[in-house]
Design a protein around this motif. Structure first.
Motif, short mmCIF file in Angstrom:
data_model
loop_
_atom_site.label_atom_id
_atom_site.label_comp_id
_atom_site.label_asym_id
_atom_site.label_seq_id
_atom_site.Cartn_x
_atom_site.Cartn_y
_atom_site.Cartn_z
N UNK A 2 11.41 3.68 -0.02
CA UNK A 2 10.59 3.02 1.09
C UNK A 2 10.54 1.63 0.14
N UNK A 3 10.27 1.66 -1.04
CA UNK A 3 10.10 0.58 -1.75
C UNK A 3 10.39 0.80 -3.15
N UNK A 4 10.44 -0.32 -4.18
CA UNK A 4 10.47 -0.20 -5.37
C UNK A 4 9.56 -1.38 -6.28
N UNK A 5 8.63 -0.83 -7.09
CA UNK A 5 7.99 -1.67 -7.83
C UNK A 5 8.18 -1.30 -9.05
N UNK A 6 8.99 -2.33 -10.08
CA UNK A 6 9.51 -1.90 -11.34
C UNK A 6 9.38 -2.97 -12.12
N UNK A 35 0.87 -1.20 0.17
CA UNK A 35 0.16 -0.10 -0.08
C UNK A 35 0.85 1.33 -0.20
N UNK A 36 0.31 2.39 -0.46
CA UNK A 36 0.76 3.65 -0.46
C UNK A 36 0.12 4.58 0.40
N UNK A 37 -0.69 4.17 1.28
CA UNK A 37 -1.56 4.98 2.18
C UNK A 37 -0.57 6.60 2.59
N UNK A 38 -0.97 7.51 2.19
CA UNK A 38 -0.26 8.59 2.55
C UNK A 38 0.96 9.06 2.39
N UNK A 39 1.35 8.32 1.40
CA UNK A 39 2.98 8.34 1.12
C UNK A 39 3.06 8.92 -0.45
N UNK A 40 4.31 9.40 -0.75
CA UNK A 40 4.76 10.15 -1.92
C UNK A 40 5.15 8.91 -2.71
N UNK A 41 4.54 9.05 -4.05
CA UNK A 41 5.38 8.12 -5.05
C UNK A 41 5.58 8.70 -6.10
N UNK A 42 7.04 8.41 -6.57
CA UNK A 42 7.65 8.78 -7.74
C UNK A 42 7.83 7.87 -9.00
N UNK A 43 7.34 8.27 -10.01
CA UNK A 43 6.99 7.54 -11.13
C UNK A 43 8.06 7.98 -12.13
N UNK A 44 8.82 7.14 -12.87
CA UNK A 44 9.85 7.41 -14.05
C UNK A 44 9.10 6.91 -15.33
N UNK A 45 9.34 7.89 -16.24
CA UNK A 45 8.83 7.48 -17.60
C UNK A 45 7.58 7.10 -17.66
N UNK A 46 6.38 8.06 -17.30
CA UNK A 46 5.08 7.93 -17.21
C UNK A 46 4.28 7.73 -18.56
N UNK A 47 4.95 8.32 -19.80
CA UNK A 47 4.38 8.43 -20.91
C UNK A 47 3.15 9.11 -20.96
N UNK A 48 1.92 7.97 -21.79
CA UNK A 48 0.73 8.75 -21.69
C UNK A 48 -0.09 8.62 -20.23
N UNK A 49 0.56 8.15 -19.18
CA UNK A 49 -0.03 8.02 -18.01
C UNK A 49 -0.73 6.88 -17.52
N UNK A 50 -0.50 5.94 -18.12
CA UNK A 50 -1.36 4.60 -17.64
C UNK A 50 -1.14 4.46 -16.10
N UNK A 51 0.13 4.10 -15.81
CA UNK A 51 0.49 3.76 -14.42
C UNK A 51 0.04 5.06 -13.54
N UNK A 52 0.12 6.11 -14.10
CA UNK A 52 -0.10 7.30 -13.50
C UNK A 52 -1.47 7.35 -12.84
N UNK A 74 8.12 5.99 -2.29
CA UNK A 74 8.31 4.92 -3.04
C UNK A 74 8.49 5.42 -4.66
N UNK A 75 9.28 4.30 -5.38
CA UNK A 75 9.26 4.46 -6.90
C UNK A 75 8.40 3.28 -7.36
N UNK A 76 7.76 3.82 -8.47
CA UNK A 76 6.93 2.77 -9.20
C UNK A 76 7.16 3.30 -10.60
N UNK A 77 7.59 1.98 -11.60
CA UNK A 77 7.74 2.70 -12.82
C UNK A 77 7.68 1.49 -13.82
N UNK A 78 7.05 1.78 -14.98
CA UNK A 78 7.30 0.72 -16.28
C UNK A 78 8.50 1.22 -16.79
N UNK A 79 9.85 0.81 -16.35
CA UNK A 79 11.03 1.41 -16.81
C UNK A 79 11.19 1.27 -18.37
#
Length: 275
Positions: free
Chosen positions: A145-149, A42-59, A120-125
């Motif tokens: 805090x975590x990486x989901x890549x 979970x990302x409750x109340x946290x900040x997430x940094x996304x790299x390479x969002x492109x059109x923003x599907x994961x965003x 957290x880092x979350x990215x479709x790299x």
């Protein structure tokens, strides 16, 4: 989210296509991106940094989650206007920054916005920079805090490979010494637009609390580069420039072993002994 056009409609409205030079392959199925976010949270109340969002599907999936802030770092300026439309729906919860993620100072980025240094880092790299970015986040001074890549499958397998496996190598050792790593999802090439030539997989990494000292991490990079750079040789030969049998004796490692026969703990002993 119903106030926004679909991802395909957004791409058509802005006349955008994936750029091969940037290693872009878009995930337009929100059911898939929502699953990635669910498995990475979970990302409750946290900040997430996304790299390479492109059109923003994961965003979009991240903004549907309980994350307090989502910061997207996009190198391709063509997508800034499209992504900026998300601000009309999500306001200050979302920010897009034009920049090269390899050069971004995440700690400063968060400090400038008065946000917690833990994010957290979350990215479709992008395929062409996935490994360098992972090494940066693993070994650099800022600790996520975590990486989901998402990686191409062969890279994902290298991250989680056990000792003795064909995919076991430098990336496996560094990832597993510094994090608890697991593969949480497989994705076929047909899930992407345009489809790449290979399948992909999502890896989740949680940094360990007992992190080695910075000097040991630097030595770990040296030792693994030397050992796996000549992986067919015995360690007494491949590590000769770093001390050879003297170093191996200090670390209590059999000098006749090859790199793929030594587990992460053994490489950590070698890096500590080199210090």
């Amino acid at each position: 989210m119903t106030e926004l056009p679909t991802l395909r409609e957004s791409l058509e409205q802005h006349g955008l296509m994936a750029k091969k030079a940037f290693g872009q392959h878009f995930l337009l199925d929100l059911n898939i991106t929502r699953k990635i976010v669910r498995l990475g949270g979970p990302f409750d109340g946290d900040t997430v940094i996304e790299v390479g969002p492109g059109p923003g599907g994961l965003t979009r999936a991240l903004l549907e989650s309980e994350a307090a802030h989502v910061i997207a770092v996009e190198k391709d300026s063509r997508f800034l206007e499209l992504l900026g439309e998300l601000n009309e729906v999500f306001g200050d919860r979302f920010e897009v920054i034009e920049g090269d993620a390899l050069k971004v100072d995440e700690a400063q980025l968060l400090a400038d916005r008065k946000l917690s240094p833990q994010a957290h880092i979350v990215s479709n790299l992008p395929y062409n920079v996935g490994t360098p970015l992972l090494i940066k986040w693993l070994t650099g001074p800022w600790r996520p805090k975590s990486l989901t890549l998402m990686f191409q499958l062969e890279v994902a397998l290298r991250v989680v490979a056990p000792v003795g496996d064909d995919d076991y190598g430098r990336l496996s050792v560094i990832s597993q010494i510094l994090c608890d790593a697991s593969k949480i999802m497989d994705l076929p090439a047909r899930a992407f637009t345009p489809p790449p030539r290979v399948d992909s997989a999502v890896v989740r990494l949680i940094p360990k609390a007992d992190r080695p000292a910075p000097a040991v991490i630097k030595n770990l990079e040296k030792v693994t580069a030397a050992a796996f750079g000549q992986r067919r040789k015995m360690l007494r030969s491949s590590l000769k420039s770093l001390g050879g049998e003297v170093l191996l004796d200090k670390a209590a490692i059999d000098a006749t072993l090859r790199a793929e026969q030594v587990g992460p703990d053994g490489f950590l002993r070698l890096a500590t002994a080199l210090s």
